[in-house]
Every structure is written in C-alpha cells, then in structure tokens.
Write an enzyme that holds these catalytic residues in place. Structure first.
Site, PDB file in Angstrom:
ATOM      1  N   CYS A  71       7.754  20.266  -5.084  1.00  0.00           N
ATOM      2  CA  CYS A  71       7.766  20.043  -6.274  1.00  0.00           C
ATOM      3  C   CYS A  71       7.530  20.622  -7.166  1.00  0.00           C
ATOM      4  CB  CYS A  71       7.762  18.675  -6.310  1.00  0.00           C
ATOM      5  SG  CYS A  71       7.247  17.606  -7.736  1.00  0.00           S
ATOM      6  N   CYS A  74       4.801  18.790  -9.976  1.00  0.00           N
ATOM      7  CA  CYS A  74       3.361  18.903  -9.097  1.00  0.00           C
ATOM      8  C   CYS A  74       2.893  20.117  -9.178  1.00  0.00           C
ATOM      9  CB  CYS A  74       3.610  18.855  -7.070  1.00  0.00           C
ATOM     10  SG  CYS A  74       4.991  16.755  -7.283  1.00  0.00           S
TER      11      CYS A  74
END
Length: 313
Positions: A71, A74
């Site tokens: 991700c 993230c």
C-alpha cells in the site's frame, strides 16, 4: 474524514470482545510487560498479541494503523504517525497491524480501505480517518483524541524500556533524503500531490534508474486520483459502464487502495480482453502502474502479468 469530537459519548465502533478475551501471547516465552511499560511507543501487533494492546488502552489512547506492504499511501502515512506518537512522549501508543498477515484484525476493524486509523480508548474503538492525510491534520486529530480520552478517564503516560533509545538513535543516523525526494515528501504531507508528482518526475528525468522516485511517483498518482473520489459514485459508474475505460480504471484504484488487489487486477484484465486493440493502451498502462505499487515479487502481480502477456501474445 471522521474525527473524534471532544465531549462525544464513546461507542465501540467494532466488536472487540473476541480479541479482548484472548490470552496475550508473550514474545519469546517472556511474561507480558506490566500495563504502563512498553518496549516501544510503536508496536507491531498481530491477531494473537492484540489483547495486551487493549489493556494498554486503559492507560493511554492506542492508535491502530492498519496497513499493508503493497500500500503506497500507507508508506506515506506511517512515518507521520510514528513521528507524532514519539513526540507525544508516552501519552499515546501506536499499534501497527499488517492486514494481510492478520485477517482477524482486518475483519474486526472492517478495513475495507487502507490506510485506516482507529483509536482504542478504555477498550473501546473510535474511528479516526481513512487514507493518507497531511501531518497537520494528523496532529489535529491526535489533539482531539487526547481530549476525548481525558474526558473518559484515560490520561496516563506509559514508560518506555531501554529498547526505545537505540532505535531513535539509529533513525537519527539515517542519511538525508535527496532534495527532490524531500520536496516530494513535504508536498505529500501538505496534500499537494501535483507538486510531489513534479518533484518525482524531475528526479526521474535526472536519473531514469531512480527506482524510489519511480515507486513514489506511482504512489502519488494513486493518491491524487483518490483524493476527491466519491466511492459510491465511482462504483455506480463502473456498474453502469462495464466497458467504460475511465470508470473501470477509477474503481480499480479503489479496489487496490482497499486491499482488494486481485479484484483490481481481474477487473482491468477482463476489460483489456473486452476492448479492441487500439483502445487497450490506457488499461495496460494502469495495470503496469498498479503492478509497480504492489511489487513485482508479489505472487498476485506475477499471476496477473502472465495473464496480461497471454492476452497480448
């Protein structure tokens, strides 16, 4: 973004009873640390060790960062969360949960899109926000969280064992980012994705082999596309237009950001197969970009690449 309102009555956003009742699993056979003492202000937490984190939440708020290795947003948000938590010096703990490795926690917190950030206060869950947000916004949310926690009798401070200092010292010794990378990170923290994209593009123009810049550029492009996206509207448009390239690209972005990687790849590969050859370019380009975000070594990427190659040849 949802933020905890000071003075609000706390409600459990999710059912934590199963995790609360699970006995903590000590690391390396050691007895669990007493509440009020932690090995670090930033903890990697698993399905099996989460029960002890719930106990810490009776002393200080525990911020849960639900993330995944693939991700991109993230990776932009996590350093901000860690920095703000360390600056609060024991008034907050950060618990990092890899959703791919911990399916029970992912399901418990209903992590349909990541990064997802939730707080635990006295064993109760309080939603904070979803997606990468600027550092100033993170600080504002944390300030509100501390007010909410104090109003509910959670206003302590945890002591940190001697393991924390070497980690911070090592971080201090890390070499500085190259100027264009530093500019991109600063722009991302301010929510200025266009400026971050220009910085990464310039870095690549100066050094086409700069893989960090290439990865950063892909992450920023995804963040920019998702910044003002209305998820319900995007999914409705995709349902109405199964061969509408823009609509399918948009919903694939949502799928990937939410951790539904196979769904994103399947959607675009099916679209690629359904389109005439002269209309396939944008879909192929987006697939390659998403492959780069997830990582070439990921088995889901390897499988999708094989399917793409079979459609091409």
């Amino acid at each position: 973004m949802s933020q905890p309102a000071p003075g609000a009555v706390m409600r459990g956003a999710v059912d934590l009873s199963a995790l609360r009742n699970r006995p903590p699993v000590p690391a390396d056979g050691e007895a669990p640390a007493p509440v009020g003492t932690v090995p670090s202000l930033v903890l990697d937490v698993t399905d099996d060790t989460f029960a002890s984190v719930l106990e810490f939440s009776r002393v200080v708020p525990v911020v849960v960062d639900l993330w995944a290795e693939w991700c991109g947003p993230c990776k932009q948000l996590s350093p901000i969360l860690e920095r703000v938590v360390r600056e609060l010096d024991g008034r907050v703990i950060l618990a990092k949960v890899d959703v791919d490795a911990n399916p029970q926690l992912s399901q418990t917190f209903r992590a349909q899109s990541i990064p997802m950030v939730v707080a635990l206060v006295a064993g109760q869950a309080v939603p904070l926000f979803t997606g990468a947000v600027p550092e100033q916004q993170v600080r504002e949310v944390f300030a509100q969280l501390l007010q909410l926690a104090a109003q509910n009798g959670v206003a302590g401070r945890v002591a940190v064992s001697g393991e924390e200092a070497p980690a911070e010292d090592a971080a201090d010794e890390e070499p500085p980012l190259p100027p264009l990378h530093a500019e991109a990170f600063a722009a991302i923290e301010e929510g200025d994705y266009a400026r971050a994209q220009r910085a990464y593009e310039q870095a690549l123009a100066e050094n086409p082999r700069d893989e960090d810049a290439r990865a950063g550029l892909g992450q920023v492009r995804l963040l920019a596309r998702l910044q003002d996206a209305d998820a319900a509207a995007v999914r409705a448009a995709a349902a109405e237009g199964p061969t509408d390239v823009d609509a399918q690209l948009a919903v694939a972005d949502l799928d990937l950001a939410g951790g539904h990687i196979d769904d994103a790849f399947d959607r675009l590969l099916e679209l690629f197969a359904a389109l005439p050859a002269d209309a396939r370019g944008p879909v192929r380009d987006r697939l390659l970009e998403l492959f780069g975000l997830v990582g070439d070594a990921d088995p889901r990427v390897l499988s999708a690449r094989r399917r793409l190659a079979s459609l091409l040849f």
